[in-house]
Design a protein around this motif. Structure first.
Motif, short mmCIF file in Angstrom:
data_model
loop_
_atom_site.label_atom_id
_atom_site.label_comp_id
_atom_site.label_asym_id
_atom_site.label_seq_id
_atom_site.Cartn_x
_atom_site.Cartn_y
_atom_site.Cartn_z
N GLU A 11 33.71 44.91 27.53
CA GLU A 11 33.84 43.90 28.46
C GLU A 11 34.85 43.94 29.73
O GLU A 11 34.71 43.63 30.91
CB GLU A 11 34.25 42.41 27.79
N GLN A 12 36.10 44.55 29.23
CA GLN A 12 37.09 44.83 30.24
C GLN A 12 36.69 46.01 31.13
O GLN A 12 37.06 45.89 32.45
CB GLN A 12 38.25 45.45 29.58
N GLN B 101 26.96 47.66 37.71
CA GLN B 101 27.49 47.89 38.86
C GLN B 101 26.87 48.92 39.68
O GLN B 101 26.66 48.85 41.01
CB GLN B 101 28.91 48.05 38.82
N GLU C 32 33.26 45.48 38.26
CA GLU C 32 32.71 44.42 39.15
C GLU C 32 33.68 44.35 40.09
O GLU C 32 33.70 44.11 41.26
CB GLU C 32 32.49 43.19 38.34
N ALA C 33 35.18 44.07 39.67
CA ALA C 33 36.21 44.02 40.65
C ALA C 33 36.44 45.06 41.56
O ALA C 33 36.75 44.70 42.57
CB ALA C 33 37.49 43.56 39.79
N ARG D 192 33.41 46.53 32.12
CA ARG D 192 32.67 45.74 33.05
C ARG D 192 33.12 44.77 34.01
O ARG D 192 33.01 44.85 35.20
CB ARG D 192 31.57 44.93 32.14
N LEU D 193 34.40 44.05 33.60
CA LEU D 193 34.98 43.45 34.86
C LEU D 193 35.73 44.21 35.80
O LEU D 193 35.74 43.70 36.84
CB LEU D 193 36.15 42.46 33.95
#
Length: 178
Positions: free
Chosen positions: A64-65, A92, A71-72, A67-68
Motif C-alpha cells: 500500500e505504501q 501507475q 501515485e504521488a 502504491r501510494l
C-alpha cells in the motif's frame, strides 16, 4: 480340573494380567509422550501462523505504501519474467500508457506495440543490450496513447541473472517525462 491344573492356570492368568498391566502402562506412557509432542507441534504451528499473519500484514502495508508513493510520484513499476515472457505492470504504469489496469496478459510484443513505431527499433536494441548479466536498461521513447496523445516515457531497469549468468527477470520503473 485338578487343583494343580487350577494353580497353573491361575499363575498363567496372573502373568498374563501383569503383562497386560505392563503393556497398558507402556502404552499410556507412549500416549502421554506423543500427546506432549503433538501439543508442542501445535504450539509451534500457532506461533508460525501468527508470525506469517504478521509478515503478510507487513507485506500488505508495504504494498500500500508503494502504491501510494507511485501515485504521488507518477512513477510506474514493471517486471518482466524473461523466461515466460510475462510482463507485469503496476496500476501507475497502466495510467502512464493511458490504459485501464487490467488482468490482460502482457508480453514483450504486446508492450512494443504501445511504443511509437519510429522508436520501436531503439527500444528493441536497448532491451537486447540490457539482457546481458548485470545489464541496465535506460531509454526514452514515445508512446501513442489510446486517446491519440503522444507522450514521452523514460524507462529504466535492471536485468537479474541466475547462477549461470542467464537472465531470468528484468524489473524497473517508468515515468511520463512529456
Amino acid at each position: 480340573p485338578s487343583p494343580a491344573a487350577l494353580r497353573i492356570e491361575i499363575a498363567e492368568r496372573t502373568r498374563a494380567e501383569e503383562a497386560l498391566r505392563l503393556a497398558q502402562s507402556e502404552l499410556e506412557l507412549r500416549v502421554e509422550e506423543r500427546t506432549a509432542e503433538l501439543k508442542k507441534v501445535n504450539e509451534d504451528l500457532l506461533l508460525e501462523m501468527d508470525r506469517r499473519q504478521a509478515v503478510e500484514q507487513n507485506l500488505r502495508d508495504s504494498e500500500e505504501q508503494l502504491r501510494l508513493a507511485q501515485e504521488a510520484s507518477g512513477v510506474g513499476v514493471w517486471d518482466w519474467d524473461t523466461r515466460s515472457d510475462r510482463v507485469e505492470w503496476s496500476d501507475q504504469t497502466f495510467r502512464i500508457f493511458g490504459l485501464q489496469p487490467s488482468q490482460q496478459k502482457l508480453d514483450e510484443s504486446s508492450v512494443l506495440t504501445l511504443i511509437h513505431p519510429e522508436d520501436r527499433a531503439t527500444v528493441k536494441l536497448a532491451i537486447r543490450e540490457a539482457l546481458r548479466p548485470g545489464g541496465e536498461y535506460d531509454t526514452e521513447y514515445r508512446i501513442q496513447r489510446p486517446d491519440g496523445s503522444l507522450r514521452w516515457v523514460l524507462a529504466q531497469g535492471r536485468t537479474h541473472c541466475d547462477s549461470e549468468s542467464s537472465p531470468f527477470r528484468r524489473s524497473g520503473l517508468c515515468m511520463d517525462v512529456t
